[in-house]
Design a protein around this motif. Structure first.
Motif, PDB file in Angstrom:
ATOM      1  N   THR A 132       1.864   2.211  -7.230  1.00 13.70           N
ATOM      2  CA  THR A 132       2.518   1.302  -7.297  1.00 13.70           C
ATOM      3  C   THR A 132       2.365   0.163  -7.613  1.00 13.70           C
ATOM      4  O   THR A 132       1.960  -0.746  -8.213  1.00 13.70           O
ATOM      5  CB  THR A 132       4.670   1.106  -7.051  1.00 13.70           C
ATOM      6  N   VAL A 133       1.849  -0.327  -6.268  1.00 13.07           N
ATOM      7  CA  VAL A 133       1.110  -1.574  -6.143  1.00 13.07           C
ATOM      8  C   VAL A 133       0.387  -2.032  -7.057  1.00 13.07           C
ATOM      9  O   VAL A 133      -0.916  -2.696  -7.659  1.00 13.07           O
ATOM     10  CB  VAL A 133       1.042  -2.262  -4.708  1.00 13.07           C
ATOM     11  N   ALA A 134      -0.793  -0.781  -6.808  1.00 12.88           N
ATOM     12  CA  ALA A 134      -2.059  -0.291  -7.645  1.00 12.88           C
ATOM     13  C   ALA A 134      -1.710  -0.982  -8.587  1.00 12.88           C
ATOM     14  O   ALA A 134      -2.721  -1.538  -9.563  1.00 12.88           O
ATOM     15  CB  ALA A 134      -3.199   0.880  -7.058  1.00 12.88           C
ATOM     16  N   VAL A 135      -0.964  -0.367  -9.698  1.00 12.63           N
ATOM     17  CA  VAL A 135      -0.439   0.220 -11.032  1.00 12.63           C
ATOM     18  C   VAL A 135      -0.354  -1.397 -11.685  1.00 12.63           C
ATOM     19  O   VAL A 135      -0.693  -2.096 -13.096  1.00 12.63           O
ATOM     20  CB  VAL A 135       0.708   1.562 -11.722  1.00 12.63           C
ATOM     21  N   VAL A 136       0.506  -2.398 -10.732  1.00  9.55           N
ATOM     22  CA  VAL A 136       1.110  -3.558 -11.410  1.00  9.55           C
ATOM     23  C   VAL A 136       0.397  -4.458 -10.729  1.00  9.55           C
ATOM     24  O   VAL A 136       0.000  -4.847 -11.826  1.00  9.55           O
ATOM     25  CB  VAL A 136       2.509  -4.024 -10.524  1.00  9.55           C
ATOM     26  N   LEU A 137      -1.175  -4.625  -9.550  1.00 13.42           N
ATOM     27  CA  LEU A 137      -2.303  -5.321  -9.881  1.00 13.42           C
ATOM     28  C   LEU A 137      -2.989  -5.041 -10.961  1.00 13.42           C
ATOM     29  O   LEU A 137      -2.954  -5.870 -11.897  1.00 13.42           O
ATOM     30  CB  LEU A 137      -2.844  -5.006  -8.931  1.00 13.42           C
ATOM     31  N   ILE A 138      -3.546  -3.764 -11.589  1.00 14.23           N
ATOM     32  CA  ILE A 138      -3.827  -3.580 -12.894  1.00 14.23           C
ATOM     33  C   ILE A 138      -2.948  -4.026 -13.740  1.00 14.23           C
ATOM     34  O   ILE A 138      -4.132  -4.455 -15.239  1.00 14.23           O
ATOM     35  CB  ILE A 138      -4.189  -2.046 -12.907  1.00 14.23           C
ATOM     36  N   GLY A 139      -1.725  -3.979 -13.691  1.00 13.71           N
ATOM     37  CA  GLY A 139      -1.381  -4.758 -15.511  1.00 13.71           C
ATOM     38  C   GLY A 139      -1.314  -5.920 -15.289  1.00 13.71           C
ATOM     39  O   GLY A 139      -1.022  -6.238 -16.426  1.00 13.71           O
ATOM     40  N   VAL A 140      -1.119  -6.758 -13.764  1.00 12.17           N
ATOM     41  CA  VAL A 140      -1.614  -7.821 -14.173  1.00 12.17           C
ATOM     42  C   VAL A 140      -2.791  -8.419 -15.413  1.00 12.17           C
ATOM     43  O   VAL A 140      -2.951  -9.616 -16.037  1.00 12.17           O
ATOM     44  CB  VAL A 140      -1.934  -8.364 -13.208  1.00 12.17           C
ATOM     45  N   ASN A 141      -3.846  -8.332 -14.868  1.00 13.48           N
ATOM     46  CA  ASN A 141      -4.799  -8.301 -15.367  1.00 13.48           C
ATOM     47  C   ASN A 141      -5.018  -7.571 -16.705  1.00 13.48           C
ATOM     48  O   ASN A 141      -5.863  -8.393 -17.410  1.00 13.48           O
ATOM     49  CB  ASN A 141      -6.864  -7.390 -14.715  1.00 13.48           C
ATOM     50  N   PHE A 142      -4.732  -6.296 -17.340  1.00 21.28           N
ATOM     51  CA  PHE A 142      -4.028  -5.977 -18.608  1.00 21.28           C
ATOM     52  C   PHE A 142      -3.152  -7.812 -19.592  1.00 21.28           C
ATOM     53  O   PHE A 142      -4.136  -7.719 -20.475  1.00 21.28           O
ATOM     54  CB  PHE A 142      -4.097  -4.706 -18.659  1.00 21.28           C
TER      55      PHE A 142
END
Length: 452
Positions: A132-142
């Motif tokens: 969950t933390v990982a995909v949130v960080l990826i989403g921030v970049n997107f």
């Protein structure tokens, strides 16, 4: 006064120095296009395919990794995938404001660091909380990368060359993602988790390339003015969206993605498998055809649309997309047959042809409507409309196809495509001619003829 400076005016100055107006409609080849780019534009463009290679290796296999390799429930895996888009949508608005206040470069660096951290975490995510933390960080970049890089591009490249740049950039993005997908497909193995760990680490590593550019060759690029009084007409998002041209363009963007990109990862493959009953190999071939058409035809299309009204180009694109959906619908009438396979592949080929017209035009209009003080917010609105369509598209496709309403699904897609053409017609009446790609000298000629 300071070491940092904006390259927009400098680029125009260089064009003037060689005696060719920057908003020229001259049709140029790839060699001339490359020579016309400022050094900063060449740096940005030369690494696009390599940057997106890692993303292409992970994009088709993330949900497989979460479900089949890490053992997460399929519903949870789907929710984690959606969380990337949702986070991106939430971050886009504040990200655009930060771009206008602090510059795209600083915001992009932050986003890239989040991407590197997110991909690295996801590579070792054996627990849902870590994922969950990982995909949130990826989403921030997107959420910040689209408006950030578009603002950066618009500061480096101006006029007609900007439209060509967006088109070539789109082709290179597809090339990187397409090649990455092929490499990833041959490399990953669900029985060997280390193969998935490797591709996510590669995705993180490829993000180091744009980070190095921003910290090195592009460290002096600025997307906001160095000084001067605040732009009193800039306003916030509400004031920007109230502009008729922005409002209609945003609706057009949302609908285009809803009936276009929003269906490529959900509605299209579901229809192809469940209704047309083609094999997974045919679906894979169709995606390869999509990439090939974009890479091979994008520059030729740029030559054809150079100097044409961007709104007219969108109307042609809308008709092409409507025809593509008709082809897919026809494939569903002859399930589990060679004709169905041909129809599915034809859909993706024809759809890709339309894509080559959409991607150079919409970002160019947004950036031609924006000022230097509002460029981040204009591109954030574009990004939000895109992400909104990408979220809504699969939801509607799931409801219609899940209810067995295959005919309604195709009907909605065809009607939506035609509606994009209508929105482009409305947009043409409210968007300034220069933002629609009409060269300044032609606008002046038309005005002079009207005066006579």
């Amino acid at each position: 006064m300071v070491a940092e400076y904006r390259f927009g005016a400098g680029s125009a100055g260089r064009a003037a120095d060689v005696g060719r107006p920057w908003n020229t409609t001259e049709v140029i080849g790839m060699s001339s296009f490359w020579k016309a780019l400022p050094t900063e534009g060449r740096w940005l463009l030369s690494t696009v395919a390599i940057q997106t290679l890692g993303r292409g290796m992970t994009l088709p296999f993330t949900i497989i990794y979460l479900h089949e390799v890490r053992g997460f429930d399929l519903g949870l895996s789907g929710a984690l995938m959606s969380l990337i888009a949702i986070t991106g949508l939430v971050v886009t608005g504040p990200g655009g404001t930060l771009i206008d206040r602090f510059g795209a470069r600083r915001v992009l660096i932050t986003g890239l660091l989040a991407m590197i951290a997110g991909c690295t975490l996801l590579a070792y995510a054996t627990h849902p909380a870590v994922a969950t933390v990982a995909v949130v960080l990826i989403g921030v970049n997107f959420g910040v990368s689209w408006p950030g890089f578009n603002a950066l591009i618009a500061s480096v490249v101006e006029g007609e060359l900007r439209q060509q740049y967006f088109g070539v950039n789109f082709a290179l993005v597809n090339l990187g993602i397409g090649v990455g997908g092929i490499v990833g497909g041959f490399f990953v193995n669900v029985d060997d988790p280390a193969t998935f760990t490797t591709i996510f680490l590669i995705d993180a590593a490829t993000s180091l390339i744009p980070l190095a550019l921003l910290l090195g060759p592009l460290r002096r690029v600025r997307t906001q003015p160095d000084h001067g009084p605040a732009d009193e007409t800039a306003g916030g998002y509400r004031e920007i969206v109230r502009r008729p041209a922005v409002l209609w363009l945003t609706l057009l963007t949302f609908l285009s993605v809803f009936i276009g990109y929003g269906q490529l990862e959900a509605g299209f493959p579901a229809f192809a498998r469940q209704v047309a009953e083609v094999s997974t190999q045919v679906v894979g071939i169709s995606f390869a055809v999509n990439t090939a058409v974009i890479v091979l035809l994008q520059f030729a299309v740029l030559r054809l649309i150079s100097g044409k009204r961007r709104t007219r180009v969108m109307q042609v694109m809308a008709l092409i997309w409507a025809l593509s959906w008709v082809a897919l619908g026809a494939a569903g009438l002859l399930p589990d047959s060679l004709a169905a396979a041909i129809g599915v592949i034809a859909f993706m080929g024809v759809f890709a042809f339309g894509e080559t017209m959409l991607q150079p035009t919409v970002p160019a209009i947004y950036n031609d409507l924006a000022t230097d003080r509002t460029r981040g917010r204009y591109n954030a609105i574009n990004s939000a409309a895109f992400q909104g369509g990408a979220i809504a598209g699969p939801l509607v496709a799931g409801l219609l196809l899940g209810a067995g309403a295959q005919g309604w699904f195709i009907g909605v897609m065809v009607a939506g495509s035609l509606a994009v053409g209508v929105l482009a017609l409305v947009l043409e009446r409210v968007v300034p001619s220069e933002a629609s790609g009409v060269p300044l000298h032609r606008t002046e000629e038309v005005a002079g003829e009207a005066a006579v």
